[in-house]
Design an enzyme around this catalytic site. Structure first.
Site, mmCIF file in Angstrom:
data_model
loop_
_atom_site.group_PDB
_atom_site.id
_atom_site.type_symbol
_atom_site.label_atom_id
_atom_site.label_comp_id
_atom_site.label_asym_id
_atom_site.label_seq_id
_atom_site.Cartn_x
_atom_site.Cartn_y
_atom_site.Cartn_z
ATOM 1 N N PHE A 1 52.143 56.696 15.695
ATOM 2 C CA PHE A 1 53.866 56.226 15.782
ATOM 3 C C PHE A 1 54.452 55.893 14.618
ATOM 4 O O PHE A 1 55.416 56.060 14.349
ATOM 5 C CB PHE A 1 52.867 55.654 17.376
ATOM 6 C CG PHE A 1 52.546 54.200 16.123
ATOM 7 C CD1 PHE A 1 54.057 53.306 15.803
ATOM 8 C CD2 PHE A 1 51.679 53.802 15.646
ATOM 9 C CE1 PHE A 1 53.791 51.903 15.228
ATOM 10 C CE2 PHE A 1 51.350 52.613 14.885
ATOM 11 C CZ PHE A 1 52.774 51.506 14.462
ATOM 12 N N LYS A 2 53.969 55.787 13.633
ATOM 13 C CA LYS A 2 54.599 55.924 12.018
ATOM 14 C C LYS A 2 55.529 56.474 12.489
ATOM 15 O O LYS A 2 57.343 56.827 11.427
ATOM 16 C CB LYS A 2 54.049 55.385 10.978
ATOM 17 C CG LYS A 2 52.808 54.315 11.478
ATOM 18 C CD LYS A 2 53.594 52.383 11.674
ATOM 19 C CE LYS A 2 52.510 52.004 11.404
ATOM 20 N NZ LYS A 2 51.791 51.754 10.433
ATOM 21 N N ASP A 3 55.781 57.522 12.496
ATOM 22 C CA ASP A 3 56.274 59.092 12.567
ATOM 23 C C ASP A 3 57.796 58.933 13.458
ATOM 24 O O ASP A 3 58.588 59.088 12.127
ATOM 25 C CB ASP A 3 55.833 60.793 12.732
ATOM 26 C CG ASP A 3 55.065 61.021 12.088
ATOM 27 O OD1 ASP A 3 55.223 60.579 11.283
ATOM 28 O OD2 ASP A 3 53.897 61.670 13.000
#
Length: 479
Positions: free
Chosen positions: A116-118
């Site tokens: 999810f950090k993307d």
């Protein structure tokens, strides 16, 4: 829109002033002076934008409420460049998947590093490059990014920043504490502007070094130190967008409410939900799901925030949450205390440094954590997450990663009739193959581009948990 520090620094700044900065000069975190309010008419308009124009257009509308020192046409172009089907694998960007009655999964892990950090990091990379290019009268400037990762932030940052003009990345990670896949994603990168540093300690040691370097204002200015951790407001702001996207997909009417469950160690992802709720998005509950490192769950149950030392920070099968000092928690407590900078500084700058804990159980405002702000919490263990992975696979044909399993387990404990519960997906299962294999008896599916990644040459330096050593390394690489 102006930004202030949680610790009382009264000098307001614009968005681009804080974009490259990270921590405020007084050691606090930046927040906007006020949260823009989304009334019924604006919410309906945002729903139409999302339905007709897609995620990038929604991102532009929401980011534009907070960013007024980047021309609108440029900000729109940055959003359109960031949120594409080519980058995120699907036109919806964050598609919603129904698991069972009342329970949904929001897919946030379709980006380049499968986490999810993307969602925020890809935007941050484009914002950094834009701002550096227009700085110094168009001649360009150099930014040295110092970050800490417990697993996913590092690879997301490095993939977003690799090859970016004027940017070097120095990423700290706890030596030997990430999954083999996570380590390989980072350490296999051979780009000259990417520097991996494995710290002999736990994630909190890495995070402490980032803060120590950031608080050395002379060094920070000399070497132009910025950060991509969620202490950076721009990254958290980008995460606000997918709460709106999830809400619009789970509801048909703006009169409906939803709840979100967020696997959380550093409080950044769920803090973005807090911001969305404060803006007026109809969120009923924000459910904080922790693993065995249950500092946040303990606070929301008891009012006591008690950090743990390295020896008491458990190494778990959801390692991205093996954190005992939740950096972004300060932003929420600042709001909880009525935006009292002095009181916030007394807790995070003084009490934690002296005692390693603070206690708000006797403060009448602590009850507002749930009643006014919607926060509740829960905890998951290794046995819980294995059982949840098996259950979701058996009944729904879906394989989830260990952190998302923590979220599903806790979400089921907080379901309410008539209120959809959205669990934010953390990563694709291949990032934690050992635990998935233990749960299901077979390794999860691996995208073709990552086949054999663990066997690639590694480029990483191992250092003790010493901020001075890290500063010397940065200075040497910048010569």
């Amino acid at each position: 829109m102006r930004y202030v520090s949680t610790r009382g620094d009264a000098a307001p700044r614009q968005f681009c002033d804080i974009l490259l900065e990270g921590l405020a000069p007084d050691g606090g975190l930046y927040l906007p002076e006020r949260y823009p309010q989304i009334d019924a008419a604006r919410l309906a308009a945002l729903r139409r934008v999302h339905a007709s124009q897609g995620y990038a257009a929604l991102a532009f509308e929401i980011l534009g409420l907070y960013i007024d020192d980047i021309p609108a046409a440029d900000l729109k172009a940055i959003c359109e460049k960031t949120y594409t089907a080519e980058v995120f694998g699907t036109r919806e960007i964050v598609p919603l998947k129904k698991l069972e009655d009342g329970l949904h999964l929001e897919a946030l892990s379709n980006g380049p590093t499968l986490a999810f950090k993307d969602m925020a990091m890809q935007l941050l990379g484009n914002l950094f490059e834009y701002e550096l290019a227009r700085g110094n009268e168009g001649k360009g400037e150099q930014l040295n990014i110092l970050g800490a990762t417990s697993g996913d932030t590092g690879s997301a940052a490095e993939y977003a920043m690799r090859g970016k003009r004027g940017i070097r990345v120095f990423m700290l990670s706890p030596h030997g504490r990430m999954s083999p896949f996570q380590q390989a994603q980072m350490f296999s990168l051979q780009d000259a502007n990417i520097h991996n540093i494995a710290i002999e300690g736990v994630f909190d040691d890495c995070q402490d070094i980032v803060k120590a370097v950031s608080n050395d204002l002379a060094f920070k200015r000399q070497y132009r130190i910025g950060t991509v951790n969620s202490i950076n407001w721009a990254r958290l702001l980008a995460q606000v967008v997918y709460y709106f996207a999830g809400y619009f997909q789970a509801t048909k009417s703006d009169s409906e409410k939803v709840s979100f469950t967020v696997p959380s160690g550093n409080f950044g992802n769920v803090c973005a939900g807090h911001v969305a709720r404060q803006m007026g998005l109809p969120i009923d509950r924000l459910v904080v799901a922790t693993n065995e490192n249950d500092v946040l769950d303990e606070f929301f149950r008891t009012g006591v925030y008690r950090v743990r030392g390295a020896a008491d920070t458990h190494e778990t099968s959801s390692p991205s949450m093996d954190i005992s000092k939740a950096s972004n928690f300060e932003r929420f407590v600042f709001d909880l205390l009525g935006r009292d900078g002095a009181a916030t500084r007394a807790l995070f700058g003084d009490a934690l440094a002296k005692d390693g804990r603070f206690d708000l159980s006797g403060d009448a405002r602590f009850a507002e954590a749930a009643a006014r702000y919607g926060f509740v919490s829960g905890k998951s263990t290794h046995a819980d997450r294995l059982a949840t992975i098996r259950d979701v696979r058996q009944w729904h044909g879906v394989t989830i990663d260990t952190h998302t399993a923590d979220g599903v387990k806790v979400a089921r404990e907080h379901l309410q009739p008539g209120v959809p519960m959205i669990v934010l997906e953390t990563a694709l299962p291949i990032k934690f193959a050992a635990a998935i294999t233990e749960a299901l008896g077979r390794e999860p599916e691996r995208p073709a581009r990552f086949i054999g990644i663990e066997d690639l040459p590694k480029r990483v330096q191992v250092l003790p948990a010493d901020a001075a050593r890290v500063k010397r390394l940065i200075a040497r690489e910048c010569e």
